[in-house]
Scaffold this active site. Structure first.
Site, PDB file in Angstrom:
ATOM      1  N   LYS A 258       0.423   5.771 -23.026  1.00 16.97           N
ATOM      2  CA  LYS A 258      -0.876   5.962 -23.542  1.00 16.97           C
ATOM      3  C   LYS A 258      -0.441   6.179 -25.035  1.00 16.97           C
ATOM      4  O   LYS A 258       0.761   6.572 -25.485  1.00 16.97           O
ATOM      5  CB  LYS A 258      -1.181   7.595 -23.538  1.00 16.97           C
ATOM      6  CG  LYS A 258      -1.888   7.650 -21.879  1.00 16.97           C
ATOM      7  CD  LYS A 258      -1.941   9.005 -21.425  1.00 16.97           C
ATOM      8  CE  LYS A 258      -2.734   9.300 -20.197  1.00 16.97           C
ATOM      9  NZ  LYS A 258      -3.912   8.360 -19.847  1.00 16.97           N
ATOM     10  N   ARG A 332      -4.741   7.271  -8.792  1.00 18.03           N
ATOM     11  CA  ARG A 332      -5.153   6.960  -7.600  1.00 18.03           C
ATOM     12  C   ARG A 332      -4.223   6.145  -6.676  1.00 18.03           C
ATOM     13  O   ARG A 332      -4.310   6.161  -5.356  1.00 18.03           O
ATOM     14  CB  ARG A 332      -6.108   5.636  -7.946  1.00 18.03           C
ATOM     15  CG  ARG A 332      -5.584   4.430  -8.653  1.00 18.03           C
ATOM     16  CD  ARG A 332      -6.504   3.582  -9.267  1.00 18.03           C
ATOM     17  NE  ARG A 332      -7.021   4.235 -10.648  1.00 18.03           N
ATOM     18  CZ  ARG A 332      -7.992   3.656 -11.350  1.00 18.03           C
ATOM     19  NH1 ARG A 332      -8.505   2.531 -11.244  1.00 18.03           N
ATOM     20  NH2 ARG A 332      -8.540   4.347 -12.466  1.00 18.03           N
TER      21      ARG A 332
HETATM   22  N1  BES Z   1      -5.092  11.188 -16.363  1.00 19.60           N
HETATM   23  C1  BES Z   1      -5.648  10.232 -16.583  1.00 19.60           C
HETATM   24  C2  BES Z   1      -7.177  10.304 -16.937  1.00 19.60           C
HETATM   25  C3  BES Z   1      -7.786  11.196 -17.826  1.00 19.60           C
HETATM   26  C4  BES Z   1      -8.096  10.702 -19.182  1.00 19.60           C
HETATM   27  C5  BES Z   1      -7.807  12.616 -17.602  1.00 19.60           C
HETATM   28  C6  BES Z   1      -8.314  11.801 -20.039  1.00 19.60           C
HETATM   29  C7  BES Z   1      -8.416  13.689 -18.541  1.00 19.60           C
HETATM   30  C8  BES Z   1      -8.512  13.225 -19.684  1.00 19.60           C
HETATM   31  C9  BES Z   1      -5.566   8.840 -15.665  1.00 19.60           C
HETATM   32  O1  BES Z   1      -4.492   8.755 -15.035  1.00 19.60           O
HETATM   33  C10 BES Z   1      -5.807   7.603 -16.553  1.00 19.60           C
HETATM   34  O2  BES Z   1      -4.905   7.466 -17.406  1.00 19.60           O
HETATM   35  N2  BES Z   1      -6.759   6.880 -16.388  1.00 19.60           N
HETATM   36  C11 BES Z   1      -6.894   5.772 -16.955  1.00 19.60           C
HETATM   37  C12 BES Z   1      -7.492   4.482 -16.284  1.00 19.60           C
HETATM   38  C13 BES Z   1      -7.447   2.958 -16.634  1.00 19.60           C
HETATM   39  C14 BES Z   1      -5.912   2.885 -16.927  1.00 19.60           C
HETATM   40  C15 BES Z   1      -8.026   2.245 -15.709  1.00 19.60           C
HETATM   41  C16 BES Z   1      -7.941   5.937 -17.999  1.00 19.60           C
HETATM   42  O3  BES Z   1      -9.004   6.966 -17.925  1.00 19.60           O
HETATM   43  O4  BES Z   1      -7.879   5.252 -19.283  1.00 19.60           O
HETATM   44 ZN    ZN Z   2      -2.918   7.939 -16.160  1.00 25.05          ZN
END
Ligand code: BES
Ligand code: ZN
Ligand code: ZN
Length: 485
Positions: A258, A332
């Site tokens: 991230k 997921r």
């Molecule tokens: N934990 C995150 C989702 C999230 C984002 C929770 C902001 C709370 C606040 C999740 O694991 C994630 O990173 N999802 C990605 C998915 C993408 C790579 C398809 C996202 O939301 O960007």
């Molecule tokens: Zn994630």
């Protein structure tokens, strides 16, 4: 805080401070004793507007209606003002006659949430003041409240707010202090509640049971994973409801790292797991006649030489193969294995709770939980109890075109969509592919990525964790507990 429901008029109760909600700017109501001063202070009586008239020892808060969430917000505002003083006791009248139970629940939850503070990491801690709040049976429209119902409401609200604040405490803890091991320890402590048992499984169990998607996410973490399974099994249970929670004690994104700004607050990726524990705790404390399971996949998602990678192919517990195209779509993967595990226990209702996608917060806003599944009736029921509890939910509908976007050329399914649109739903559809036909109509997916954690407070929610989804599910379970078998 201590509460008393007193069968006396407001005037005859002795307290340091009186709290008055001004309904619809009605400054002429007999509870409003300081119309002139309030006007001088430019107090308009707008919703969420609150003022402490120190010399008069009155707190006034504006409310626009008698909706339960208005009451919750108003009592939270009032207690925040009272907390700044050295006064110890306050009194307030009731604002709904017919349903004094619901009004009391809302009032108490508001007080408890307004009083919530997480100061573990402050070297100087404010004194924790203990207040006593007296709720008069006198109502706004001069009728007598139904005291027995009000008392039941008080008991209920103390449990729902304690459960919600329990979830907040877990989520607010720093990732170094709260690893899967700590989460498992907290789960184990729930065994001191009546009819609650807890089993913790380690990586050996996960390997032996082919939970390879879950294990892959954990691989680069120095903290071992834990599969947590807590069961509340009262006699005469009417239904078996299984909650599956995403318990990512930290989500760095893994090798699909991230960006720094997005990584901050990812300690909150354990919110689904914390909610599952809190719901079970609340239900056990309420003594509900529903069998409840909380199944949590607890792990970190980190980087390292042994990290799982984009291009890896994982074989989930049910034998399905998953192409990893983004290691940040890890929730997921963990949930896929946990959902397979959960279905072995034959739920009547299967609800997963997860901070699954940023896309959900983008789509429905940061205050709202996205709800997915096939059963409209279930969604309607949840929505009704969410509304009563003051939580916001929005249905997000599946469709066959979005389903095509998670096809993989090399494996059974891809862990991300090929399109950048509809990310909350494609994540829900990924989970759907791990739900057996038999359970399709019994399953709901709650994406709490928006409301689980706040960078700025709103309503009665303070900065940080909110305990999202705990109240709506407890309200709903409470109803199920009263229904015919
Ligand atoms: N934990 C995150 C989702 C999230 C984002 C929770 C902001 C709370 C606040 C999740 O694991 C994630 O990173 N999802 C990605 C998915 C993408 C790579 C398809 C996202 O939301 O960007
Ligand atoms: Zn994630
Ligand atoms: Zn995550």
């Amino acid at each position: 805080m201590k509460y008393k429901i007193v069968q006396k008029s407001l005037n005859s109760i002795n307290c340091d401070v009186e709290i008055v909600f001004i309904l619809n700017k009605d400054f002429k109501h007999k509870w409003v004793k300081h119309e002139d001063i309030l006007k001088q202070m430019n107090f308009k009586g707008d919703s969420e507007e609150a003022i402490f008239l120190a010399s008069e020892k009155y707190i006034y808060v504006g409310i626009e209606s008698l909706e339960l969430d208005e009451l919750r917000t108003a009592s939270a505002k009032a207690i925040k003002l009272l907390k700044k003083t050295n006064y110890k006791s306050a009194k307030i009248g009731l604002y709904i006659n017919k349903c004094s139970k619901k009004a009391v629940i809302a009032l108490i939850e508001g007080f408890e949430f307004g009083n919530y503070e997480f100061d573990k990491y402050k070297s100087k801690k404010e004194d924790k003041k203990s207040f006593e709040i007296s709720i008069s049976s006198q109502t706004y429209d001069d009728k007598e409240a139904q005291i027995d119902k009000a008392k039941i409401g008080l008991e209920f609200a103390l449990i729902t707010s304690e459960a919600t604040n329990f979830a907040k405490d877990i989520v607010n803890l720093a990732p170094a202090d709260y690893t899967p091991i700590e989460m498992a320890e907290d789960a184990k402590k729930l065994e001191k509640l009546e009819n609650v048992t807890c089993t913790i499984y380690d990586e050996t169990y996960l390997k032996e049971n082919n939970m390879n998607a879950f294990l892959a996410v954990n691989r680069a973490s120095v903290h071992p994973p834990r599969l947590i399974h807590v069961v509340y099994k009262p006699e005469n249970a009417k239904k078996r409801v299984i909650f599956v929670g995403k318990g990512l004690t930290y989500d760095s994104g893994g090798l699909s790292l991230k960006p720094s700004d997005y990584m901050v607050s990812m300690k909150s990726d354990k919110s689904g797991g914390a909610a599952a524990l809190a719901i079970l705790k609340g239900a056990a404390n309420l003594g509900l006649c529903v069998e409840i399971h909380a199944i949590i996949g607890a792990t970190e998602n980190m980087i390292g030489g042994n990290a799982y990678k984009p291009d890896d192919i994982l074989v989930a517990k049910n034998g399905k193969t998953i192409e990893v195209r983004n290691t940040d779509a890890e929730g997921r993967l963990v949930l896929a294995d946990c959902l397979c595990y959960a279905q072995e226990f034959k739920p009547d209702l299967l609800i997963d709770i997860a901070t699954l996608t940023g896309a959900c917060a983008v789509g429905v806003g940061e205050y709202t939980t996205g709800v997915m599944g096939y059963n409209d009736e279930l969604q309607k029921s949840l929505s009704k109890f969410a509304n009563m509890s003051g939580e916001l939910v929005n249905p997000l509908k599946f469709n066959k075109y979005l389903k095509k976007l998670i096809k993989s050329n090399i494996a059974d399914i891809s862990n991300v969509s090929s399109s950048r649109y509809g990310g909350a739903i494609t994540a829900g559809l990924f989970l759907d592919s791990f739900i057996e036909d038999e359970y399709k109509d019994k399953w709901l997916h709650l994406d709490i990525a928006g409301p689980a954690y706040l960078e700025k407070e709103w309503g009665y929610n303070s900065f940080g964790a909110t305990g999202a989804s705990v109240r709506m599910n407890l309200y709903w379970l409470n109803k199920m507990s009263r229904e015919e078998k």
